[in-house]
Design an enzyme around this catalytic site. Structure first.
Site, PDB file in Angstrom:
ATOM      1  N   TYR A  42       0.819  -1.229   0.000  1.00 60.37           N
ATOM      2  CA  TYR A  42       0.000   0.000   0.000  1.00 60.37           C
ATOM      3  C   TYR A  42       0.850   1.275   0.000  1.00 60.37           C
ATOM      4  O   TYR A  42       0.328   2.351  -0.259  1.00 60.37           O
ATOM      5  CB  TYR A  42      -0.921   0.069   1.234  1.00 60.37           C
ATOM      6  CG  TYR A  42      -1.902  -1.050   1.408  1.00 60.37           C
ATOM      7  CD1 TYR A  42      -2.250  -1.892   0.357  1.00 60.37           C
ATOM      8  CD2 TYR A  42      -2.499  -1.277   2.646  1.00 60.37           C
ATOM      9  CE1 TYR A  42      -3.151  -2.934   0.545  1.00 60.37           C
ATOM     10  CE2 TYR A  42      -3.403  -2.305   2.831  1.00 60.37           C
ATOM     11  CZ  TYR A  42      -3.706  -3.130   1.783  1.00 60.37           C
ATOM     12  OH  TYR A  42      -4.601  -4.157   1.978  1.00 60.37           O
ATOM     13  N   HIS A 100      -0.026 -11.711   1.589  1.00 50.19           N
ATOM     14  CA  HIS A 100      -1.042 -10.803   1.022  1.00 50.19           C
ATOM     15  C   HIS A 100      -1.885 -11.474  -0.059  1.00 50.19           C
ATOM     16  O   HIS A 100      -3.096 -11.276  -0.115  1.00 50.19           O
ATOM     17  CB  HIS A 100      -0.330  -9.565   0.461  1.00 50.19           C
ATOM     18  CG  HIS A 100      -1.206  -8.374   0.308  1.00 50.19           C
ATOM     19  ND1 HIS A 100      -0.739  -7.101   0.372  1.00 50.19           N
ATOM     20  CD2 HIS A 100      -2.539  -8.247   0.078  1.00 50.19           C
ATOM     21  CE1 HIS A 100      -1.733  -6.235   0.197  1.00 50.19           C
ATOM     22  NE2 HIS A 100      -2.836  -6.913   0.012  1.00 50.19           N
TER      23      HIS A 100
END
Ligand SMILES: NC(=O)c1ccc[n+]([C@@H]2O[C@H](COP(=O)([O-])OP(=O)(O)OC[C@H]3O[C@@H](n4cnc5c(N)ncnc54)[C@H](OP(=O)(O)O)[C@@H]3O)[C@@H](O)[C@H]2O)c1
Length: 270
Positions: A42, A100
């Site tokens: 991110y 992830h």
């Protein structure tokens, strides 16, 4: 509460797309959030670290999650990525570390799970989990991982049917951490949610979040850059949806409700 004994705060704060988010994260913590979700991918880890330090909230009162991206699932890359995340965040440990997304490079799952467990054994994370794994992959990960997994993070909101995945999480004794809990804003014009919200004197966001957490075994991590929205999303524990309201919201699921479905990376969903 997972079988491994971890209690994850039921409403967390998402930070994807927030970038340089120090002030926003500090505000979230001041408003009462105690669960912050970030990921190496991110680009928000540095901001999250700054926000934590600026907030004055003691580190040990915060449940901090980050994730290792799919590019780094080989054991040496994984270890480097974890160290980089801790450096970005400016912390000695996180509370939850996720893979992830599953591998797209045929990296053996046992190797990645070994690296995940090693991070836990070295004290770099208190708990471990996976994200965007389907049920079969989650079961395989749990079988191969030398340490217990505590959560599966996956998309969940009223437009996406995740009944099978939630049932599997309960059976496996892991928490379902629901991302995109507000369907990235897509449900804000929904007439059924609007009707329930009006009758309850709540907002659509609050009704959607309440529907998630009221199911049990679910933590939801809405993202917002608007302090009023941030405060609203925490106010979901002072009302209860009736069985018929829960059923009306269950009925909103759509076959095309999934948002996060990157081509070539997403596993076959359940
Ligand atoms: N593991 C993964 O692969 C994965 C994938 C996607 C997301 N996630 C995690 O899940 C978090 C949440 O998902 P998301 O960011 O995709 O979307 P989301 O939380 O479903 O939706 C965010 C949108 O909802 C609005 N919003 C938030 N609270 C509101 C409220 N109370 N009232 C009205 N509007 C509100 C925000 O606008 P305002 O800023 O204007 O409030 C923003 O546009 C991410 O930030 C990330 O941490 C994980």
């Amino acid at each position: 509460m997972s079988k491994s004994g971890v209690a994850i705060p039921a409403i967390g704060f998402g930070t994807s797309q927030l970038g340089d988010c120090g002030e926003i994260v500090a505000k979230a913590l001041q408003l009462g959030y105690r669960h912050i979700d970030t990921a190496w991918k991110y680009g928000s880890e540095k901001g999250v670290g700054e926000g934590i330090r600026a907030s004055g909230v003691p580190r040990d009162e915060i449940f901090l999650t980050t994730k290792v991206s799919h590019e780094y699932l080989r054991a040496p890359d994984f270890a480097r990525s974890v160290d980089e995340s801790l450096g970005n965040l400016g912390v000695d440990y996180v509370d939850m570390l996720h893979v992830h997304w599953p591998t797209i490079d045929n990296i053996p799952l046992a190797e990645t799970m070994g690296a995940l467990a090693k991070a836990k054994r070295e004290g770099k994370t208190r708990h471990i989990g996976v994200a965007n794994f389907n049920i079969a992959l989650t079961e395989e990960a749990m079988r191969l991982c030398p340490e217990p997994l505590s959560t599966l993070q996956a998309e969940y909101h009223p437009y996406l049917d995740q009944a099978k995945v939630l049932a599997a999480c309960r059976r496996l004794g892991i928490v379902f951490t629901a991302y995109c809990p507000l369907a990235r804003g897509r449900l804000f014009n929904d007439p059924v949610l609007a009707d329930i919200a009006r009758k309850r004197g709540k907002t659509i966001a609050q009704v959607a979040l309440r529907w998630l957490v009221q199911q049990g075994n679910i933590a939801a991590i809405p993202r917002s850059a608007n302090p009023q929205h941030m405060a609203e999303s925490l106010q979901v524990f002072d009302f209860e949806l009736s069985a018929s309201e829960m059923q009306r919201i269950d009925g909103l699921k759509r076959p095309d409700g999934r948002i996060a479905n990157p081509k070539g990376r997403a596993p076959p969903w359940d």
